[in-house]
Structure formats: C-alpha cells, structure tokens
Design an enzyme around this catalytic site. Structure first.
Site, mmCIF file in Angstrom:
data_model
loop_
_atom_site.group_PDB
_atom_site.id
_atom_site.type_symbol
_atom_site.label_atom_id
_atom_site.label_comp_id
_atom_site.label_asym_id
_atom_site.label_seq_id
_atom_site.Cartn_x
_atom_site.Cartn_y
_atom_site.Cartn_z
ATOM 1 N N LYS B 245 0.795 -1.073 -0.008
ATOM 2 C CA LYS B 245 -0.033 0.029 0.041
ATOM 3 C C LYS B 245 0.825 1.202 0.038
ATOM 4 O O LYS B 245 1.941 1.376 0.374
ATOM 5 C CB LYS B 245 -1.125 0.063 1.383
ATOM 6 C CG LYS B 245 -1.824 -0.982 1.429
ATOM 7 C CD LYS B 245 -2.787 -0.941 2.534
ATOM 8 C CE LYS B 245 -3.636 -2.115 2.711
ATOM 9 N NZ LYS B 245 -4.984 -1.843 2.102
ATOM 10 N N ARG B 319 -10.384 -11.686 1.560
ATOM 11 C CA ARG B 319 -11.306 -12.594 0.866
ATOM 12 C C ARG B 319 -10.739 -13.874 1.032
ATOM 13 O O ARG B 319 -11.372 -14.909 0.865
ATOM 14 C CB ARG B 319 -11.788 -12.148 -0.636
ATOM 15 C CG ARG B 319 -10.539 -12.127 -1.541
ATOM 16 C CD ARG B 319 -11.016 -11.164 -2.744
ATOM 17 N NE ARG B 319 -10.968 -9.744 -2.463
ATOM 18 C CZ ARG B 319 -11.394 -8.785 -3.120
ATOM 19 N NH1 ARG B 319 -11.634 -9.060 -4.422
ATOM 20 N NH2 ARG B 319 -11.288 -7.620 -2.823
#
Lengths: 504, 472
Positions: B245, B319
């Site tokens: 990130k 996920r």
C-alpha cells in the site's frame, strides 16, 4: 436499418432459415417442412449436434440437400429458447440477438415463428434488430466481404396482423435506440453541442416540438452553472427543449392536456475534465459523456415514433468541458439559475452543474409530474455497481419501484442507492451554498444530493429520480441485444416506464 | 466501561445531572427560560449546560424519543464533553424502563476511551448514576442492553490496539480470555491449519513473523439445534503484502481486524446475557506482511474448500482468509452465516462512512440484518452480486481469480461474488464494513476512533431472530 417483414410461412430458396426452438419441442411448421424435404436430415443433424433447445444453445446446418434437388436455404440455424413454459419476451429478444450473429453473412433470413405467440415473435425480431446495429460511418477501407450482408428478415407467421401490431411500437423504440447509439458513438469533433442540437431538431419530423436555447438566452435566464462549464470551449452550449404532446392527440401544435412528465439528460459532448484535467489514458471514452442526453433524445424519438399517449418534455443540456484561458477554475463560485451558489472545487464534476440549471429551468417552466434525469455522472458508480446496473437515486419510493420494474423487463437494470442527510452534509462549502464535490466516500451519493438540492420542494418535494449511467452507457463487450459500444441505456427503460404507468 | 448504578434519587454533591428532553415535550421549570434563551428544543444532539443552585444540569435532546436508539443518542450526548467530571447522574425518572436502560447504554458507548497508551491523562468520566423510579424494573433491561454495550466496547478495544501490540498471538490470547464468560475457545495454529488445507490463511499470513491463527469461539446457548455463525476478517496489520500500500494512511490498517473484533464482541454480548441461541464465531487472524515467505501476485493457492485461486493482488487478502474461515464454519452446519470484514476500498467509494455494504444470498437473512442494523444505529445498504461480477473472476489458470484487474472496478461486488463461492447453500450475509469501522469525528454513540460496528448489530440480530425455539 434491417428491413423486417411478416409473411405467411414458405420455405426460402436461399439465404438463412432460422428455427427458434423451445426445449425438446417437436419440429413444426417450416421446421417440420424443411425436415421432411430433407428426408429427416434436420432432425438427425440437430440430434448429432446435441441440440436440445436449451437457452443459449445454437446449431448451424449448412445447405441441407432437399428432395428432388429443390433449391433451399444456404444455412439452417437452430436457436434454443429454453423451456416452453418459461418463454418471455426478454428471453426471445436474447435468442433473436444470438441468432443475428449466425445469419448476418446471408442477405436474407426467414424466421420460422409460427409456433410463437405474437408478442414473442415480435420480441425475437426485436432482438435481431437491436443486435444488428452497427456504427460504420467512418470506415472507408473495410472490405466488402467483411461487412455484414443481412438486409432483410422475414418472420414467417400465421398471425400476421397480431404480430405486426406488436411489432409497430417495438420498431419505433428500436429507431430511438439506434438514434441514441448514433449520437453516443459519434466522435467529439463531429458531435459538439451545436451539431447535437441540430440533430435534435430533426425530431420535428416525428411531431416533436423542438426549441434550442443558446448562450444569450441562457445568460438571460441566469444559468451560471451551465455557462461556467461551457466557457472554456470554443463551442457554444445549447439547451434543447423537446415536447411531445401525445396525451390529447398527436404531437405538434397540440396543447398539453395536463402536466407533462419530464426527462433530463446530461450532454457533455466531450469532457476533458477542464482545468482539473483527466489523465490521458482512456480520455477518448469521454465522447460518451453525453449518453444521458443521447438517451433522452432517443426516448423522445421512440415515444413520438409510436405516438405515445402522453405529454412529455425532454431537456438536454449540451456543453463541451475544455481547459483554456477562458475555462472556469477550481475555486470559482458560480450562481445557478435557482439562485443557489456553488463553489467549484473540481471542474471535472461538471455534469451536476449542467443538470442543476436544466432541472431548475424544467420545473419552473413545465411544473412536471415528475422528473427523471440521466447522466454519466460519476466514476464512483462504476466502482460501486460495475457495468450491469445503473445507480438509481430517488426521493420517491413509488417512482423508484416503477423504474426498477421497467428496467427489469427490458434488461436495463438499476440498483437503488441511498440518500441521507449525512451525505448531503459533505457538500458544505466555506464560501458558497455548496461545493460541487463531497469527497471520495460515497461519491455517487453526494453527486445525487447535489442534484437534489435543485429539485423543487415548493409544493412538497417534486417526485424525482436520478439515474447514474456511467457504468452502463457503453459496453466493452457484446451483449445479447447490444453490440459492443453505445448501449442507449435508458431509452427502452423509460419508454417502458411511460407505457406501463403514464399513458392513457 | 462506566460503572453504572441504578438509583432512586440523586447522590447530591457536585455531580452534574443530565435531563433528557424529547423534542416538543417542553422543558421542566425552572429551566424553561434558559432553554428558550438558548433555543434548546430537544432536538437530537442538542445539549445545554445550565448552572443552577442545586448544581449543574445538562439538558439533552432526545429527538423524536420513539425508539431506544433515540434515547441511546440522548444518553450519549449527555456523556460527551465532560472534561474533569468523574461522575454523572442521568435522570431517567418518569421514563419507561427500556428508555432508562437505553440512556445508560448511550452514555457508556459515548464515554468509552482507549487510554492504554497514555501515560499522563486528565480525569475521565468513570461513574454513572441512572436515576430511575424503580431500579428493580430497569435492572433486567439494563442487563440485556449492557451486554451489547460491553461487546461493542470489546470490539473497540481490540480495534484500537496498534499492530505491534495486537499481533495474531496477542489477539488469540485475548480471545482465549473470553473463556471466563463461558465461551469455548479453540485456536488453530499453523499445523492444524495445514491439516485443514487452509491455503488462503496460510499464504496471507506467510510473509509475517507473526503466524496466522484461526480462532473458533463457541457459545452453547440452551437451545438444541444449529448455531448461527459469525465469520470475521482479522488482519492484525495489513501492509498490502508484495502489492504494498502507499505509505500515506497505512497506519489505519491496524484496524483491518475490525470484523473479527466485532464478531468477538458479539459473542461476548451473547454470553453476558446468557442468550439461549447457540452461536459460533470463526475468526481468521493473520498479518499481511512483507517477507521472503510472502505470497506473490500470480501465485495459485488451494483453499480449504479445495478451490484453486489465482492471486492477482496480495492486498486483496481479506477474501482469501474469509474463504477459508467460511468453509471451516460450515462444519458446524450453521443455520446462517454472517461475515464481517473491512474488505474493500470500493465500498467506501460506494457508501462512504454512513452505511456498510450488505451482500448475500438469502433475502430473509438480509432483511433481518438490515433491520438489526437500523435498530442499533449501524445501518446497512443492500448491494448487488451480479452475473457479470462473477464472470469477471474467471481465471486462465485456476478455478477462480481473487479479484479483477483494470480501472474503476466494482471490487466490493467482486469480493462478495468471490466469497459466495464458499458458502454452499447456507443462508449467508456479508457485511463490508470498510469505512464504518472508524469514526472520523465524534458521534452521539461514540468518540472519534473505532466504532465497534457490527457487535451490537449481531447481538440484536440474534436477539430478534434466532432466540425463538420454534424457529425451525
């Protein structure tokens, strides 16, 4: 546009024969006739291809030899429709769309539609027609053999008058869809605000009353927001007002019978972003930033074309958003026609500025029963929902439900998104009544709230819905009834909405 | 949490007394003049501080005062901005017992503060006297409501912890501490994860020095029958992994375990109020770190369900761990599975900070979740899982791509479509709580910082819909 005719069944002697077949249905009519003429070859070939008539299945049989050496079709195309009990117009449209690709190399095609109820036969033809759209105006070197050849489709049916009656309004809607797709597909050097206004004027042939307002009139009306967006471009803005008064009779010259329904479109013929300029990659897509307006124009053509019994106004705000020495800047404050002031934080959030003035003008002049605006408004709606659903925002649950239901029927789906005061607050400005953006979080919702601030509450809140179509106006791949490219999303949905609830 | 006492009369002394006033109900004398002068009408969020000879009185607006939530907000408003005050009296005399309990709940939620790492601090509100006509009538309500509050505050405490203080091991240890409330806690370490084939959780946790864990919390309840299952994403810190990130704002990623924290809070709430409904929470704990063992974009993983997945972006790790946790939860044959996760930035773009995204397969369960959220002030908004969303996850090499690539992607919908592959035919709801797990500014029910979003929602969901023995 494809020539589509409805005639009594007769085996074709050339071209294509299309057999729409329900699951495990026995061959009947022309299907049975050609099977018999070929000595059962059709049934054998379908069995060999494991064709059962399931939804999405198809099989092509090349030039079956007919008894006695008779001339017959160059190809027979079987299209699966799915279960007999579940046949709907939508399913037939999709099947018709699928058939198109398998027959467009032939000049003529006959559809064996005897077994289909009239609305289903018409829907199959509609699917074929919608999928046949092609925008090839600017192809000059394409080889003849690469071009689709299909010119004429003959739908074989015993119920000619009933199918024709079902077909007439569909054809008018298809004309509207094609007009809308043309407008959206046109490149931005060709289709600028003046040009698009001229194309709107052509609707007067259908009985639509068309007025075009230029910058002088808009200045007089105080449309500071729309004019602010337009001021960076060498192309003058236009506001086009289209009226179809079909409730009491037939269009032009007629007085409206009551309050009209109103549709408003964002028509940014090209959006560079202005001073808040967009990244270069993908900017060419911004030619379709007028797809909301394109849909409204297509819708007016559809309604007038089928002589819809409704009084309707369509307004489109046409501008080009360009950076230049004259362009508006981030930080500018503009006064909208409503009197509310807006601090422009991002010149690329221009669509809402255009809509603010057009919406205000619309309700001041027409006091409509409701207003629905369509706009390729935010990238955030694509991140929210993707390319299958448009975002639906509304202050009126009944209207929202009607829109959602109509969308489902025609395959232009919408998804309701929330409105709430907490989002509206994100528009607070330190210097003006509001900012034109509310930040990244909930970006489509704050955009809708911006528009809602211009929806009249004078006589109670005016029923209003906003369709953010940024994710659905252009398709990057072929869909059953939409070839890759401009979709004309909204034309069929709103035509259906009017037909279901606002006619007669 | 505040020490709460139910009392019939004020203690006297210099304890400020808060008086809730419903909108339009009229301010009692002799405070009316002050209220009029300050334009206090009882609107939600209104607050008026009046010095009187009997001591300091706070008028707080209860708005429409219809739902418990309105009273909670009034209680929260009362507990805000009380610098230097250690004890507050909340005047609920004349109100229904539910309203009195709600007032106290709101005050406790608003007064929460995470002070573990402050070495010098001004005195804080510690004690709350709730003035009521009949303490014995209010007590049972308070017991029920306070359980949800304590669950919420546990979730906040966990979420507030920085990444170096709440590693996967620390998180697991904190969860093991819940055993004292009658919750059975089982923590699966690396070996058992390997045996269960949890390729998602192991891959995501592979790059960190702190090993992944799967924590399973069980509350037996008193009903026989299948449990309701909560599944939580517990990424103790999310660097993004190899798909790292940007530095700016990365510190917020310590809260990427807020889903697991909310599930743990809900379990505590059920245990504290001795809920009859059996429940299980399956929490996937990992740090998405960067290291020589880190998983890569392009890797193909085999998840616990046997499904193979092509990794596209190591920052879409939630996920993957949820897929394994959902699959594990199915072994309890739950009647419903609800997962909570700070899953996508896309949901923030879609719904901002005011609503969480609600996805799922079971219309009834979705409606129940939405209703529970409205009741406790944790609102949801239904979002679609379309055919195209699933199609976009087609992989050239594996059963499934973990996410799509390109610009302007509906990643929240893609993530939900991905998770749906692992729920089988169990009724399932997925709450994407990215954006609502942290408050950017103080609100009536909490200060700036972690919100504990989901804990009270799940508690209310169970209370309203899963405690009826005849449900099946």
């Amino acid at each position: 546009m494809l020539d589509i005719a409805f005639v009594k069944p007769a085996l074709p002697r050339h071209g294509a024969l299309v057999l729409p077949l329900a699951e495990d249905a026995a061959l009947a009519g022309l299907a049975q006739a050609i099977d018999a003429a070929s000595g059962g070859a059709i049934a054998r070939a379908l069995a060999a291809a494991n064709f059962k008539g399931r939804k999405g299945q198809s099989a092509t049989l090349w030039a079956p030899a007919l008894e006695g050496g008779a001339a017959g079709p160059a190809r027979v195309v079987a299209i699966g429709l799915g279960k007999e009990a579940e046949l709907t117009p939508e399913a037939l449209e999709a099947a018709g769309g699928a058939a198109l690709g398998l027959v467009q190399a032939e000049r003529e095609a006959v559809v064996a539609a005897e077994a289909l109820a009239p609305p289903l036969a018409a829907a199959f033809a509609m699917g074929l027609l919608l999928r046949s759209y092609r925008f090839d105006r600017y192809r000059t070197t394409e080889k003849e053999e690469d071009k689709p050849k299909l010119e004429r489709v003959t739908v074989a049916t015993e119920a000619g008058p009933a199918v024709k009656a079902a077909w007439a309004p569909l054809r008018a809607v298809a004309e509207g869809v094609f007009l809308s797709r043309d407008l959206v597909s046109e490149p931005p050097n060709i289709l600028h605000p003046e040009e698009m206004a001229e194309r709107c004027e052509a609707l007067s042939k259908l009985g639509v009353e068309v007025e075009v307002l230029g910058p002088k009139e808009m200045r007089k009306l105080g449309m500071g927001a729309l004019l602010g967006v337009a001021q960076g471009s060498a192309r003058e803005p236009r506001l086009v007002v289209m009226q179809w008064n079909g409730a009491g009779g037939n269009g032009k010259g007629k007085k409206p019978a009551g309050k009209p329904v109103a549709f408003i479109g964002k028509g940014v013929t090209f959006d560079t972003g202005g001073i808040s300029i967009k990244p270069a990659a993908g900017m060419e897509d911004m030619k379709w930033d007028m797809a909301g307006a394109g849909a409204v124009v297509g819708l007016m053509a559809a309604l007038a074309g089928r002589r819809a019994k409704v009084d309707v106004v369509g307004l489109v705000g046409l501008v080009e958003n360009m950076p230049s020495g004259e362009a508006q800047r981030p930080g500018d404050v503009v006064r909208t026609m409503s009197g509310q002031t807006v601090e422009v934080i991002n010149t690329d959030a221009e669509g809402r500025l255009v809509l603010a003035d057009v919406i205000h003008y619309c309700q001041e002049r027409f006091e409509p029963r409701f207003m629905i605006d369509l706009a390729t408004l935010t990238g955030a709606i694509i991140i929210s929902l993707g390319n299958e659903h448009a975002g639906l925002f509304s202050n009126d649950d009944a209207l929202a439900q009607q829109i959602a239901a109509a969308g489902k029927v025609v395959g232009e789906q919408v998804w309701r998104m929330p409105l709430a005061e907490a989002y509206d607050k994100q528009l607070k400005s330190d210097i003006a009544d509001m900012k034109n953006v509310g930040g990244r979080p909930g970006g489509s919702i704050t955009a809708a709230h911006f528009i809602q601030r211009f929806v009249s509450t004078k006589a109670g809140p005016m029923p209003w819905a906003h369709l953010d179509i940024a994710g659905v106006a252009w398709s990057t791949k072929d869909l059953p009834t939409v070839p890759k490219g401009a979709t004309a999303f909204g034309v069929r949905l709103l035509d259906r909405l009017v037909a279901d609830h606002y006619e007669g | 949490m505040l020490k709460v006492r139910l009392r019939r009369a004020p203690r006297g002394g210099d304890t400020p007394r808060a008086v809730p006033v419903a909108e339009g109900a009229g301010v009692p004398q002799p405070l009316r003049a002050a209220a009029e002068a300050a334009r206090f009408t009882g609107g939600c969020g209104q607050r008026l501080d009046i010095p009187t000879p009997e001591g300091r009185v706070l008028l707080v607006g209860a708005g429409p005062a219809r739902r418990p939530l309105d009273w909670e907000r009034a209680g929260g408003t009362a507990a805000a901005g009380l610098a230097g005050v250690r004890r507050l009296a909340l005047d609920a005399r004349g109100l229904a017992p539910e309203a009195a309990a709600a007032l106290a709940a709101g005050a406790c939620l608003r007064a929460w503060r995470f002070g573990a790492y402050r070495t010098c601090d001004s005195p804080l509100l510690e004690k709350l006297d709730v003035l009521v006509d009949a303490p014995e009538a209010v007590a049972p309500h308070w017991e029920r409501v306070s359980a949800g509050v304590r669950g919420c505050l546990l979730a906040r405490d966990l979420t507030a912890e920085p990444g170096n203080r709440l590693t996967t091991r620390d998180f697991a240890a904190r969860l093991e501490g819940l055993a004292e409330h009658g919750i059975a806690v089982d923590v699966l370490g690396r070996k058992r994860l390997q045996r269960a084939g949890m390729g998602g959780l192991l891959a995501v946790g592979g790059g960190s020095a702190h090993p992944p864990r799967l924590a399973v919390l069980r509350w037996r309840g008193s009903h026989a029958g299948p449990p309701v299952a909560f599944i939580g994403k517990g990424i103790c810190f999310d660097t993004g992994g190899i798909s790292i990130k940007p530095a700016q704002g990365m510190e917020a990623m310590r809260a990427d375990m807020a889903g697991a924290a909310a599930c743990a809070g809900a379990m505590l709430a059920l245990a504290l109020r001795r809920s009859p409904a059996p429940a299980v929470a399956v929490l996937a704990l990992a740090e998405n770190g960067i290291g020589a063992e880190a998983y890569r974009p392009g890797d193909v993983l085999r998840l616990a369900a046997g499904t193979t997945v092509e990794v596209v972006d190591t920052d879409a790790e939630g996920r993957l761990v949820l897929a394994d946790a959902l699959h594990y939860a199915r072994r309890f044959r739950p009647q419903a599975m609800i997962d909570l996760a700070t899953l996508t930035g896309a949901i923030v773009t879609a719904l901002g900070a005011h609503r969480a995204g609600l996805f799922g397969t079971d219309a009834a369960l979705l409606a129940q979740c939405a209703a529970a959220g409205e009741a406790v002030g944790e609102p949801l908004w239904p979002m679609p899982i379309g055919q195209r969303h699933r199609e976009d996850l087609a992989s050239d090499i594996a059963d499934l791509k973990q996410c799509a690539t390109g610009r302007l992607l509906p990643d929240a919908c893609h993530a939900a479509a991905f998770l749906r592959e692992f729920v089988g035919d169990t009724a399932w709801a997925h709450l994407d709580i990215a954006g609502v797990e942290m408050r950017a500014t103080a609100a009536p029910l909490g200060p700036k910082g972690p919100s504990g979003f989901g804990a009270r929602l799940l508690d209310a969901l169970v209370a309203h819909y899963f405690e009826d023995v005849d449900r099946h």
